[in-house]
Write an enzyme that holds these catalytic residues in place. Sequence first.
Site, short mmCIF file in Angstrom:
data_model
loop_
_atom_site.label_atom_id
_atom_site.label_comp_id
_atom_site.label_asym_id
_atom_site.label_seq_id
_atom_site.Cartn_x
_atom_site.Cartn_y
_atom_site.Cartn_z
N LYS A 1 21.88 51.25 44.90
CA LYS A 1 21.79 50.42 43.69
C LYS A 1 21.80 51.31 42.45
O LYS A 1 21.05 52.28 42.37
CB LYS A 1 20.52 49.57 43.75
CG LYS A 1 20.50 48.60 44.94
CD LYS A 1 19.16 47.91 45.10
CE LYS A 1 18.07 48.87 45.54
NZ LYS A 1 16.82 48.20 45.92
N THR B 1 11.28 42.49 35.55
CA THR B 1 12.13 42.83 36.71
C THR B 1 11.28 43.15 37.94
O THR B 1 11.74 43.83 38.85
CB THR B 1 13.03 44.02 36.37
OG1 THR B 1 12.21 45.13 35.96
CG2 THR B 1 14.01 43.69 35.26
N GLY C 1 9.93 43.07 41.41
CA GLY C 1 10.38 42.54 42.69
C GLY C 1 11.88 42.43 42.86
O GLY C 1 12.35 41.80 43.81
N THR C 2 12.66 43.06 42.01
CA THR C 2 14.12 42.93 42.10
C THR C 2 14.66 43.54 43.41
O THR C 2 15.53 42.95 44.06
CB THR C 2 14.82 43.60 40.92
OG1 THR C 2 14.31 44.93 40.74
CG2 THR C 2 14.59 42.82 39.64
N GLY C 3 14.15 44.72 43.80
CA GLY C 3 14.62 45.36 45.01
C GLY C 3 14.28 44.56 46.26
O GLY C 3 15.12 44.38 47.16
N CYS C 4 13.05 44.06 46.31
CA CYS C 4 12.62 43.23 47.44
C CYS C 4 13.47 41.97 47.53
O CYS C 4 13.90 41.55 48.62
CB CYS C 4 11.16 42.82 47.28
SG CYS C 4 10.00 44.19 47.11
#
Length: 269
Positions: free
Chosen positions: A173, A204, A206-209
């Site tokens: 990412k 933002t 929790g975007t990766g989860c």
Amino acid sequence: MKKVLTIAGSDSCGGAGIQADLKTFSAHLVYGMSIITSVTAQNTQGVIDAYDLPVEVIEKQIRAIFNDINVDAVKIGMLSNSRIISTVADLLKFYRAKNIVLDPVMISKSGFKLLKDDAISSLISNLIPICTIITPNIHEANLIAQMDIKNIDDMKKACRIINDLGARYVLIKGGHLNDDAIDVLFDGKGYYQFKGNRIKTKNTHGTGCTLSSAIAANLAKGFDIVESISKSKNYIQNAIENSFSIGLGVGPVDHFYEFRGVEVIKYER
């Protein structure tokens, strides 16, 4: 209904971790199940502390699910130490789990270490070889590939290095790059790029989860890897576009924007 399992840590303020994963599964109309590995004390301002559950409890949770329910996909998040990592990896191999999405959670946005230093080698040797796709951000990819990523060419090089470690697909990412927010996918033969719009918001959390859980949900529903990522990128972009503040720090994305009657934007790959 497809059934998707998350193996991750709990976020007490609900923006990331198990809570974000289950919200994402629900938004994708798949049935969500959870294995809690750690309990964190955190809010929008950061992680205050974390407590790892005993390995025996984690093992019993996993066996309870797989001995009873067919699991269509697995998302792996926070596994903070080498014993937890090796236990989870051994059990997923034993049960022949499919569609494994590994989000190598290493450090929180506030700088709290969620993966112990001595556990990185265990993650590389035990988890990466069994995952269908790994979704590191730039900082995580730096540690795994042992290089300094500064641009798209570096991302492609790191993808190859991580692919050589055993991951079938590698999605790095690019949100932390200074240029456009471009994610790079390597499938072992070629590259795909997924461009995202930079949205002006601090919220933002929790975007990766959320992205990795969306990929798991889409894989469970039968989409191929490229379509799963494309749909998931569209979902997370809209979730960020509709993010909101709930505290004094970094607020969460809106996992249920589609159900609130807001404008849904179609982002093209």
